[in-house]
Motif scaffolding. Structure first.
Motif, short mmCIF file in Angstrom:
data_model
loop_
_atom_site.label_atom_id
_atom_site.label_comp_id
_atom_site.label_asym_id
_atom_site.label_seq_id
_atom_site.Cartn_x
_atom_site.Cartn_y
_atom_site.Cartn_z
N LEU A 1 47.89 38.22 48.76
CA LEU A 1 47.86 39.34 47.81
C LEU A 1 48.29 38.86 46.43
O LEU A 1 47.78 39.32 45.42
CB LEU A 1 48.80 40.46 48.26
N GLU A 2 49.27 37.94 46.41
CA GLU A 2 49.81 37.45 45.14
C GLU A 2 50.35 36.04 45.37
O GLU A 2 50.95 35.75 46.41
CB GLU A 2 50.94 38.38 44.70
N ALA A 3 50.16 35.15 44.40
CA ALA A 3 50.67 33.79 44.47
C ALA A 3 51.18 33.41 43.08
O ALA A 3 50.39 33.40 42.12
CB ALA A 3 49.59 32.81 44.92
N ASN A 4 52.46 33.14 42.97
CA ASN A 4 53.06 32.84 41.66
C ASN A 4 53.98 31.64 41.73
O ASN A 4 54.93 31.63 42.53
CB ASN A 4 53.87 34.04 41.16
N VAL A 5 53.74 30.65 40.87
CA VAL A 5 54.69 29.57 40.68
C VAL A 5 55.81 30.13 39.81
O VAL A 5 55.54 30.76 38.78
CB VAL A 5 54.03 28.34 40.02
N GLN A 6 57.03 29.95 40.24
CA GLN A 6 58.18 30.46 39.49
C GLN A 6 58.47 29.53 38.31
O GLN A 6 58.28 28.31 38.42
CB GLN A 6 59.39 30.57 40.40
N THR A 7 58.90 30.09 37.22
CA THR A 7 59.15 29.30 36.01
C THR A 7 60.58 29.47 35.52
O THR A 7 61.25 30.45 35.83
CB THR A 7 58.17 29.69 34.88
#
Length: 141
Positions: A91-97
Motif C-alpha cells: 500500500l505504501e513504501a517509504n525510505v525514512q529520512t
C-alpha cells in the motif's frame, strides 16, 4: 552500564559492540534512539543481543505481527520508489529520512494484511540490494 567493542583473535575490531544497561527499559530507549544513526559513514544497527534471555518483569515484549514491515540496512542511494519495486503489492513504501533529507538507511512498507507482510518478510529478508543484505521484519511501532 558497560560497553565493550568485540575483537577478533588478532585484536582488531569485529565491527560490533555490546552495551549492558541496568534495565530492559533503558536498553529499549537506547535502541530506539540509536538504531540507524550514522557513525563515520556506517549505518548502526542496534538490537537486543540474541544470546540474552530475559526472566525479569520488565522484559521487552516480542514484536507483534502487523501489516507494516521494517526494511533495514538499505544502501544510502535507495529511495522510496526503488524500495517499492522490491516489495510488490504494497500500500505504501517509504525510505525514512533524516532532518537533512538524507536516507536514514531503513524504510517502512505497509501492506493490506498481516499475511502479505509475513510473505514479504519471508521473501525478502537477507536479499542483496546494491551490495547490502537487507533486514526485513515486522515494524515495532
Amino acid at each position: 552500564l558497560e560497553a565493550n567493542v568485540q575483537t577478533r583473535r588478532d585484536g582488531s575490531s569485529a565491527g560490533y559492540g555490546l552495551v549492558t544497561y541496568e534495565s530492559v527499559a533503558q536498553a529499549s530507549e537506547a535502541i530506539a534512539s540509536n538504531n540507524g544513526i550514522d557513525i563515520n559513514g556506517r549505518n548502526v544497527v542496534c538490537r537486543f543481543n540474541r544470546e540474552t534471555t530475559y526472566n525479569r518483569s520488565d522484559a521487552a515484549e516480542p514484536i507483534a505481527e502487523n501489516n507494516t514491515v521494517y526494511v533495514g540496512n538499505l544502501p544510502w542511494d535507495v529511495d522510496s520508489a526503488q524500495l517499492a519495486m522490491y516489495f510488490p503489492n504494497h500500500l505504501e513504501a517509504n525510505v525514512q529520512t533524516r532532518r537533512d533529507g538524507s536516507s536514514a538507511g531503513y524504510g517502512l512498507v505497509t501492506y493490506e494484511s498481516v499475511a502479505q507482510a509475513s510473505e514479504a518478510i519471508a521473501s525478502n529478508n537477507g536479499i542483496d540490494i546494491n551490495g547490502r543484505n537487507i533486514v526485513v521484519r515486522f515494524d515495532r511501532s
